[in-house]
Design a protein around this motif. Structure first.
Motif, mmCIF file in Angstrom:
data_model
loop_
_atom_site.group_PDB
_atom_site.id
_atom_site.type_symbol
_atom_site.label_atom_id
_atom_site.label_comp_id
_atom_site.label_asym_id
_atom_site.label_seq_id
_atom_site.Cartn_x
_atom_site.Cartn_y
_atom_site.Cartn_z
ATOM 1 N N SER A 65 14.077 2.779 -0.178
ATOM 2 C CA SER A 65 14.632 2.482 1.143
ATOM 3 C C SER A 65 16.084 2.029 1.055
ATOM 4 O O SER A 65 16.605 1.724 -0.012
ATOM 5 C CB SER A 65 13.790 1.405 1.826
ATOM 6 N N ASN A 66 16.722 1.974 2.238
ATOM 7 C CA ASN A 66 18.115 1.549 2.346
ATOM 8 C C ASN A 66 18.261 0.211 3.050
ATOM 9 O O ASN A 66 19.362 -0.156 3.445
ATOM 10 C CB ASN A 66 18.927 2.602 3.106
ATOM 11 N N GLY A 67 17.172 -0.505 3.259
ATOM 12 C CA GLY A 67 17.226 -1.800 3.934
ATOM 13 C C GLY A 67 15.879 -2.145 4.529
ATOM 14 O O GLY A 67 14.912 -1.388 4.428
ATOM 15 N N THR A 68 15.849 -3.294 5.187
ATOM 16 C CA THR A 68 14.588 -3.784 5.747
ATOM 17 C C THR A 68 14.022 -2.844 6.797
ATOM 18 O O THR A 68 12.855 -2.468 6.745
ATOM 19 C CB THR A 68 14.790 -5.185 6.356
ATOM 20 N N ALA A 69 14.833 -2.445 7.738
ATOM 21 C CA ALA A 69 14.355 -1.564 8.817
ATOM 22 C C ALA A 69 13.903 -0.222 8.260
ATOM 23 O O ALA A 69 12.867 0.316 8.684
ATOM 24 C CB ALA A 69 15.456 -1.364 9.854
ATOM 25 N N ASP A 70 14.656 0.318 7.308
ATOM 26 C CA ASP A 70 14.286 1.594 6.697
ATOM 27 C C ASP A 70 12.984 1.458 5.917
ATOM 28 O O ASP A 70 12.120 2.341 5.979
ATOM 29 C CB ASP A 70 15.408 2.084 5.782
ATOM 30 N N ALA A 71 12.805 0.353 5.196
ATOM 31 C CA ALA A 71 11.572 0.135 4.427
ATOM 32 C C ALA A 71 10.373 0.050 5.356
ATOM 33 O O ALA A 71 9.332 0.664 5.103
ATOM 34 C CB ALA A 71 11.691 -1.124 3.580
ATOM 35 N N LEU A 72 10.507 -0.704 6.449
ATOM 36 C CA LEU A 72 9.406 -0.806 7.408
ATOM 37 C C LEU A 72 9.084 0.553 8.023
ATOM 38 O O LEU A 72 7.909 0.903 8.206
ATOM 39 C CB LEU A 72 9.751 -1.816 8.501
ATOM 40 N N ASN A 73 10.117 1.328 8.319
ATOM 41 C CA ASN A 73 9.920 2.661 8.889
ATOM 42 C C ASN A 73 9.216 3.586 7.893
ATOM 43 O O ASN A 73 8.301 4.331 8.258
ATOM 44 C CB ASN A 73 11.261 3.243 9.324
ATOM 45 N N LEU A 74 9.637 3.548 6.626
ATOM 46 C CA LEU A 74 9.006 4.399 5.606
ATOM 47 C C LEU A 74 7.546 4.020 5.373
ATOM 48 O O LEU A 74 6.680 4.886 5.206
ATOM 49 C CB LEU A 74 9.792 4.319 4.295
ATOM 50 N N ILE A 75 7.255 2.725 5.365
ATOM 51 C CA ILE A 75 5.857 2.283 5.205
ATOM 52 C C ILE A 75 5.038 2.735 6.398
ATOM 53 O O ILE A 75 3.903 3.203 6.241
ATOM 54 C CB ILE A 75 5.791 0.751 5.013
ATOM 55 N N GLN A 76 5.598 2.607 7.603
ATOM 56 C CA GLN A 76 4.885 3.038 8.812
ATOM 57 C C GLN A 76 4.611 4.539 8.784
ATOM 58 O O GLN A 76 3.558 4.992 9.218
ATOM 59 C CB GLN A 76 5.707 2.674 10.058
ATOM 60 N N GLN A 77 5.545 5.326 8.247
ATOM 61 C CA GLN A 77 5.333 6.767 8.142
ATOM 62 C C GLN A 77 4.260 7.098 7.104
ATOM 63 O O GLN A 77 3.466 8.011 7.304
ATOM 64 C CB GLN A 77 6.637 7.475 7.770
ATOM 65 N N ALA A 78 4.241 6.367 5.997
ATOM 66 C CA ALA A 78 3.276 6.653 4.933
ATOM 67 C C ALA A 78 1.865 6.186 5.294
ATOM 68 O O ALA A 78 0.886 6.808 4.882
ATOM 69 C CB ALA A 78 3.726 5.990 3.628
ATOM 70 N N TYR A 79 1.772 5.105 6.042
ATOM 71 C CA TYR A 79 0.473 4.537 6.426
ATOM 72 C C TYR A 79 0.416 4.468 7.940
ATOM 73 O O TYR A 79 1.035 3.599 8.556
ATOM 74 C CB TYR A 79 0.297 3.138 5.830
ATOM 75 N N GLU A 80 -0.339 5.367 8.539
ATOM 76 C CA GLU A 80 -0.412 5.464 9.998
ATOM 77 C C GLU A 80 -0.925 4.189 10.650
ATOM 78 O O GLU A 80 -0.504 3.833 11.738
ATOM 79 C CB GLU A 80 -1.312 6.626 10.402
ATOM 80 N N ASN A 81 -1.863 3.505 9.988
ATOM 81 C CA ASN A 81 -2.481 2.331 10.586
ATOM 82 C C ASN A 81 -1.738 1.035 10.265
ATOM 83 O O ASN A 81 -2.246 -0.044 10.556
ATOM 84 C CB ASN A 81 -3.932 2.205 10.120
ATOM 85 N N ALA A 82 -0.572 1.122 9.665
ATOM 86 C CA ALA A 82 0.192 -0.085 9.328
ATOM 87 C C ALA A 82 0.661 -0.760 10.614
ATOM 88 O O ALA A 82 1.095 -0.107 11.552
ATOM 89 C CB ALA A 82 1.371 0.263 8.446
ATOM 90 N N LYS A 83 0.562 -2.068 10.633
ATOM 91 C CA LYS A 83 0.953 -2.844 11.811
ATOM 92 C C LYS A 83 2.001 -3.873 11.408
ATOM 93 O O LYS A 83 1.818 -4.592 10.437
ATOM 94 C CB LYS A 83 -0.250 -3.607 12.390
ATOM 95 N N THR A 84 3.086 -3.914 12.165
ATOM 96 C CA THR A 84 4.069 -4.975 11.923
ATOM 97 C C THR A 84 3.463 -6.274 12.421
ATOM 98 O O THR A 84 2.808 -6.312 13.462
ATOM 99 C CB THR A 84 5.405 -4.688 12.629
ATOM 100 N N GLU A 85 3.670 -7.324 11.648
ATOM 101 C CA GLU A 85 3.095 -8.619 11.992
ATOM 102 C C GLU A 85 3.820 -9.192 13.198
ATOM 103 O O GLU A 85 5.045 -9.136 13.288
ATOM 104 C CB GLU A 85 3.217 -9.579 10.808
ATOM 105 N N SER A 86 3.053 -9.757 14.113
ATOM 106 C CA SER A 86 3.660 -10.343 15.306
ATOM 107 C C SER A 86 4.369 -11.641 14.936
ATOM 108 O O SER A 86 3.916 -12.394 14.092
ATOM 109 C CB SER A 86 2.574 -10.621 16.350
ATOM 110 N N GLY A 87 5.501 -11.865 15.541
ATOM 111 C CA GLY A 87 6.260 -13.073 15.276
ATOM 112 C C GLY A 87 7.318 -12.886 14.205
ATOM 113 O O GLY A 87 8.300 -13.588 14.170
#
Length: 154
Positions: A65-87
């Protein structure tokens, strides 16, 4: 007199039989404990193996990844059921069923939690696989990724 001798031999036989049954009962109890212990060790080793593989997979995604937002986006693409933690927008959770297949949070037996921080050009990820109902981790991994600065077009 002959009658008494027969009674003594049958009581001796009964005593031997009782001792043999006691010995085999104790031996079978020890064997059952060994089988239970080996089953538990096998299950724990399987869980650890899956946890290491899944945490390593997330670590590879973060290193690409190229940063936090990119890493979260790549994980979300690789794992459909991934959920960002609230808060906290910089952590994401992937849920797994008892066979370590990704699933919804309602059906989960395990969860893989990834918390990301970015400071001074270094992306740090704290990855932890744990059972969904317990807070004790099966495996934890910390990954640090140096973010390359992109040349500005001025």
């Amino acid at each position: 007199m002959k009658h008494r001798n027969r009674a003594q031999s049958s009581s001796l036989f009964l005593l031997e039989l009782i001792l043999a049954i006691l010995f085999f009962s104790l031996a079978s109890a020890v064997c059952v404990q060994f089988f239970v212990k080996s089953h538990l060790l096998s299950r724990d080793a399987r869980n650890l193996n899956y946890a290491v593989n899944e945490c390593s997979g997330i670590a590879e995604i973060i290193n690409a990844s190229n940063g936090t937002a990119d890493a979260l986006n790549l994980i979300q693409q690789a794992y459909e059921n991934a959920k960002t933690e609230s808060g906290n927008g910089s952590s994401i959770c992937v849920y797994y069923n008892d066979r370590f297949a990704p699933c919804s949070p309602a059906d989960s037996a395990y969860k893989l939690l990834t918390a990301l921080t970015e400071e001074d050009g270094i992306l740090t990820a704290y990855i932890s696989m744990e059972q969904a109902d317990l807070e004790t981790p099966i495996y934890q991994l910390t990954v640090k990724h140096h973010l390359q600065r992109r040349p500005s077009h001025e």
